[in-house]
Design an enzyme around this catalytic site. Structure first.
Site, PDB file in Angstrom:
ATOM      1  N   SER A 169      40.577  39.130  42.698  1.00  0.00           N
ATOM      2  CA  SER A 169      40.229  37.738  42.404  1.00  0.00           C
ATOM      3  C   SER A 169      39.263  37.515  41.241  1.00  0.00           C
ATOM      4  O   SER A 169      39.065  36.378  40.823  1.00  0.00           O
ATOM      5  CB  SER A 169      39.667  37.056  43.653  1.00  0.00           C
ATOM      6  OG  SER A 169      40.714  36.709  44.524  1.00  0.00           O
ATOM      7  N   SER A 226      41.619  34.456  42.859  1.00  0.00           N
ATOM      8  CA  SER A 226      41.131  33.176  43.297  1.00  0.00           C
ATOM      9  C   SER A 226      39.986  32.612  42.450  1.00  0.00           C
ATOM     10  O   SER A 226      39.704  31.420  42.530  1.00  0.00           O
ATOM     11  CB  SER A 226      40.671  33.281  44.752  1.00  0.00           C
ATOM     12  OG  SER A 226      39.539  34.110  44.857  1.00  0.00           O
ATOM     13  N   LYS A 236      30.958  30.461  41.362  1.00  0.00           N
ATOM     14  CA  LYS A 236      32.139  30.210  42.211  1.00  0.00           C
ATOM     15  C   LYS A 236      31.709  29.504  43.492  1.00  0.00           C
ATOM     16  O   LYS A 236      30.656  29.828  44.055  1.00  0.00           O
ATOM     17  CB  LYS A 236      32.827  31.544  42.524  1.00  0.00           C
ATOM     18  CG  LYS A 236      34.184  31.401  43.212  1.00  0.00           C
ATOM     19  CD  LYS A 236      34.840  32.763  43.440  1.00  0.00           C
ATOM     20  CE  LYS A 236      36.204  32.629  44.090  1.00  0.00           C
ATOM     21  NZ  LYS A 236      36.834  33.950  44.349  1.00  0.00           N
TER      22      LYS A 236
END
Lengths: 95, 485
Positions: free
Chosen positions: B178, B154, B79
């Site tokens: 997330s 997210s 990420k």
């Protein structure tokens, strides 16, 4: 408790944000909706409840005061938008 | 057949017997990305050259017979809020469009020690603020199961990349759901460990008292492998927990007889789609069939969690994001005015609308005169939410419910109203506030879209969470379904 465009302007100044008049209007409306939703928390009596700042019971973490390797000046400045003679460069602070 | 259809130990056997090389695994990952990522948009930056160099070095290591790491040769995505030395890290924000980190996050060093191959950096909501990936400054990620739908957020890029078969596993971060919510929407396995189990050093901070890094994988077994590689105390993170790390793989016994499951009535009641509820109830039947027992319980403060979370996380974010000032890194907009103008202009042009909204909300909640009414109040409610779980865990081993109230929604359908968007996280946020571990695993489909089952455990009891998830997986086929692309 509802907030006005003036409140939003004040908070933007604290947050170092420059908002357009459209953003000010939108944020006033949206923040009011969110804060109104947050009023829900007042249904709960928390008079004798301790606040949770951290879920783990952490206290100060100490280490021995030993000199260790750190970033070089070159590395520290690698992403600086502007630098001069090994320093970060900023516009005049005092006018 | 894709090499990423095999179980991790199978891939390792194939590497050992020279049926496949690390180079081939890496090329497979890069070619699937070349074929699919224009549609999915999971990756923001590719590390092609670096990955090929790494693969070559690992193949050399394989030839010498030297000891191999736990994740040897496996292509990984990271990420983009986790810093990677020399590899652009943007947090999906214009502010950090050209940011080149000067060090590796602890988890990145640990992946390298485990011999994983870094394929690239994954798209996300800007600074991890959002639940749909539509807040990325570089364009939204699409859900591989239906390209018109969101992947969740997210960590949407991290979940979509695994679902699309682009990499073997990814790392995400979870502040209020997330990792788990996008895993649920994309039909993959997402684990949020206990707060403090995995080092946050090098994770760009959003809400420091909540942020936690975890793996997104296709199976529970893979999740256990990755967790094993990244968990552990780190002196670089002052909130890292000093606990001994168990052997997670040995907990995957398949045996859950006598397990006591609590099902909160708040998690299967009003607001949860009927199809999601049905999937969860049939999953509970599977677990019952394996000798577990479940009972309905109450977590009475669930309905207050979202409000408390948005006050706390936005307050912490407003403080954490103060560092983005246009002086040391990132966007700098200098219109010839003074220092204050530089701050104002750089931040206003660098940040997107959701980030500004949360900074504003947080600044307000922390500002003079409102601190007690909002921030302190929310911290006290956080205590009540944690106590709800403590109470239930006195009698039960795990808490089970859906991960999200719905399946993946259509792009653009919720962007107008931030509050509606926030409520998608109503079943993941309480767990984050309590700091305890939870996993989302695929448990069925509703109209062709994956449904996620959330298994929540006691503090630092990832072993039980993984054991239950693995037992379920052994007796179902949901995790084997792949999107047609």
């Amino acid at each position: 408790m509802s907030i006005t465009v003036k409140d939003v302007q004040h908070v933007a100044k604290l947050a170092r944000l420059q908002l357009s008049p459209e953003e000010e209007a939108t944020f006033t409306e949206q923040m009011n909706a969110i804060l109104q939703y947050a009023e829900k928390l007042n249904e709960l009596d928390t008079e004798n409840v301790e606040p949770t700042t951290h879920v783990l019971q952490v206290s100060n973490v100490m280490r021995d005061d030993v000199v260790k390797e750190s970033l070089t000046q070159e590395e520290a400045l690698l992403n600086a938008p502007e630098h001069e003679e090994g320093h970060f460069k900023v516009p005049a602070v005092l006018e | 057949m894709s090499l990423f259809q095999y179980r991790l130990p199978e891939v390792h056997n194939m590497l050992h017997s020279k049926e496949v090389s690390v180079r081939e695994l890496t090329e497979e990952s890069l070619s699937v990305i070349a074929e699919r990522d224009s549609k999915v948009h999971a990756f923001l930056t590719l590390n092609e050259e670096g990955a090929r160099d790494q693969a070559r070095a690992l193949d050399d290591k394989l030839a010498t017979g030297a000891a191999r790491g736990l994740l040897f040769g496996l292509p990984a995505g990271i990420k983009d809020n986790i810093v990677t030395q020399g590899l652009r890290t943007t947090c999906a924000s214009q502010f950090l469009n050209n940011f080149q980190p000067i060090y590796d996050a602890t988890v990145v060093s640990k992946l390298r020690q485990a011999d994983a191959v870094t394929i690239g950096k994954l798209n996300m909501d800007e600074f991890a603020m959002g639940g749909s990936n539509e807040n990325s400054s570089f364009g939204a990620v699409r859900n591989p199961w239906d390209l018109e739908r969101v992947p969740g957020g997210s960590s949407g890029g991290s979940a979509a990349a695994v679902a699309a078969g682009e990499v073997f596993f990814t790392l995400g971060s979870d502040t209020g759901g997330s990792i788990r919510q996008p895993a649920s929407y994309c039909g993959v396995v997402g684990l949020k460990p206990t707060y403090g189990l995995v080092s946050r050093y090098g994770l760009v901070a959003f809400a420091s008292s909540l942020d936690q890094i975890g793996p997104i994988t296709r199976s529970v077994e893979d999740s256990a492998y990755v967790l094993q590689a990244i968990a552990g105390y780190d002196a670089q993170d002052s909130t890292s927990a000093k606990v001994s790390i168990p052997d997670y793989l040995s907990s995957l016994t398949g045996d859950i007889s006598g397990l006591r499951i609590a099902v909160p009535k708040e998690y299967i009641g009003e607001g949860v789609d009927a199809s999601v509820r049905e999937s969860v109830l049939s999953a509970l039947k599977v677990l019952e069939g394996l000798g577990a027992v479940w009972e309905e319980v109450s977590l009475p403060h669930t309905e207050y969690a979202v409000a408390a979370y948005y006050l706390l996380s936005s307050s912490e974010a407003s403080s954490n994001l103060a560092r983005f000032d246009g002086v040391r890194y990132g966007t700098r907009v200098d219109d010839g005015g003074g220092l204050l103008d530089l701050y104002h202009n750089s931040r206003s042009q660098g940040f997107g609308p959701e980030v500004k909204r949360r900074i504003m909300l947080g600044t307000y909640a922390l500002s003079s005169g409102y601190y007690d009414a909002y921030y302190l109040k929310a911290q006290k409610v956080r205590t009540l939410i944690k106590q709800d779980f403590d109470e239930v865990f006195k009698k039960y081993d795990v808490v089970i419910g859906p991960t999200a109230p719905t399946t993946a929604f259509k792009l653009g359908s919720q962007t107008e109203d931030p509050l509606t968007m926030y409520l998608n996280d109503i079943l993941t946020i309480p767990v984050s506030l309590a700091g305890i571990p939870a996993i989302s695993i695929p448990c069925g489909f509703a109209e062709g879209l994956p449904v996620g089952l959330q298994i929540i455990g006691k503090e630092f009891d990832e072993s039980t969470v993984l054991r239950v998830a693995h037992a379920f997986e052994q007796h179902t086929k949901h995790h084997k379904a792949r999107p047609q692309m």
